[in-house]
Design a protein around this motif. Structure first.
Motif, short mmCIF file in Angstrom:
data_model
loop_
_atom_site.label_atom_id
_atom_site.label_comp_id
_atom_site.label_asym_id
_atom_site.label_seq_id
_atom_site.Cartn_x
_atom_site.Cartn_y
_atom_site.Cartn_z
N VAL A 1 0.94 -0.93 0.02
CA VAL A 1 0.06 0.12 0.05
C VAL A 1 0.82 1.10 0.10
O VAL A 1 0.48 2.16 -0.87
N LEU B 1 -6.93 5.06 3.19
CA LEU B 1 -7.00 3.80 2.74
C LEU B 1 -6.64 2.60 3.87
O LEU B 1 -5.91 2.93 4.79
N LEU C 1 -5.03 -3.91 1.63
CA LEU C 1 -5.52 -3.93 0.29
C LEU C 1 -4.70 -4.95 -0.44
O LEU C 1 -3.66 -4.89 -0.18
N LEU D 1 -4.05 -3.23 -4.98
CA LEU D 1 -4.05 -1.85 -5.08
C LEU D 1 -3.04 -1.16 -6.05
O LEU D 1 -1.99 -1.56 -6.31
N HIS E 1 -6.27 3.34 -9.13
CA HIS E 1 -7.12 3.51 -7.98
C HIS E 1 -7.21 4.46 -6.97
O HIS E 1 -8.35 5.35 -6.71
N VAL E 2 -5.90 5.01 -6.54
CA VAL E 2 -5.86 6.04 -5.72
C VAL E 2 -6.21 7.61 -6.40
O VAL E 2 -6.98 8.19 -5.86
N GLN F 1 -11.99 2.92 1.88
CA GLN F 1 -11.34 3.75 0.81
C GLN F 1 -12.14 4.91 0.60
O GLN F 1 -13.19 5.06 -0.07
N LEU G 1 -13.82 0.62 -8.06
CA LEU G 1 -12.33 0.39 -7.82
C LEU G 1 -12.06 -1.00 -8.52
O LEU G 1 -12.28 -1.88 -7.65
N LEU H 1 -9.76 -4.93 -7.03
CA LEU H 1 -9.21 -4.43 -5.60
C LEU H 1 -10.17 -5.22 -4.76
O LEU H 1 -11.30 -5.39 -4.87
N HIS I 1 -9.47 -7.08 -0.31
CA HIS I 1 -8.48 -6.99 0.91
C HIS I 1 -8.88 -8.17 1.46
O HIS I 1 -9.86 -9.25 1.23
#
Length: 210
Positions: free
Chosen positions: A19, A83, A87, A90, A94-95, A134, A174, A177, A179
């Motif tokens: 991340v 965030l 994750l 990532l 995405h960011v 997020q 997203l 993605l 987690h």
């Protein structure tokens, strides 16, 4: 500093470095803050090895709300990217997609929703997108949210605050993605207990008792 990323982390040694590395490649992000929320694994040591990252070490676990507040207290940035540290998948895109609605002025806050990741996490966020950690949000909205004492239901509390403030909120997909689930990270029974506690706190907030 204009944009800061805050990453609360509790026993996320397996994923936190990835991340951080993604955030380091996002030129728009001026500051990366990782809040080690009383971890008992190597999370703090791993973060400390990364140059240019601000590490906030909490001696005891405060829960996600407390960790976010601790991160906010060490930055003056006016736009915050929030965030999760666990994750998987990532990417820089995405960011940037998460930040775009706020940076463009179209929204006061954005919430990222998993799609085309894993069925378990995709379905959960499709049913209750408020659970997504997020976010991109203007500082004044995070500062005025009463989340410091919120552990598992912080995302729902934050979404409710945005609604009460009549903030413009935009959902951002997203893709690919996901987690790790609580059961995967903590073992089935401990993870299930943590999940039930999360649902209980979320329910309390939704009915106005949290």
């Amino acid at each position: 500093m204009r944009i800061a990323a805050i990453v609360p982390a509790y026993n996320e040694a397996m994923t936190v470095r990835h991340v951080i590395h993604v955030l380091q490649r996002v030129e728009e992000v001026d500051e990366i803050i990782v809040v080690n929320d009383g971890s008992t694994d190597r999370t703090a040591e791993i973060v400390a090895e990364e140059l240019g990252v601000v590490l906030v070490n909490l001696p005891e676990n405060r829960g996600k709300g407390g960790a976010l507040k601790a991160g906010l207290d060490v930055t003056q940035a006016q736009t915050l990217v929030l965030l999760d540290a666990d994750l998987v998948g990532l990417r820089v895109e995405h960011v940037r997609a998460l930040m775009e609605p706020v940076l463009s002025g179209r929204a006061d806050a954005a919430i990222g929703v998993f799609v085309e990741g894993r069925p378990s996490t995709d379905i959960a966020q499709r049913i209750l997108p408020q659970l997504s950690g997020q976010r991109c949000i203007k500082r004044e909205l995070l500062e005025t949210a009463n989340i410091a004492g919120t552990r598992f239901g912080v995302e729902v509390a934050l979404t409710r605050h945005l609604e009460e403030m009549r903030a413009r909120l935009e959902e951002v997909h997203l893709p690919h993605l996901t987690h790790y689930t609580k059961e995967e990270k903590m073992g089935f029974w401990r993870g299930l207990q943590a999940r039930l506690m999360m649902y209980y706190e979320v329910a309390r907030i939704l009915v106005g008792r949290g």
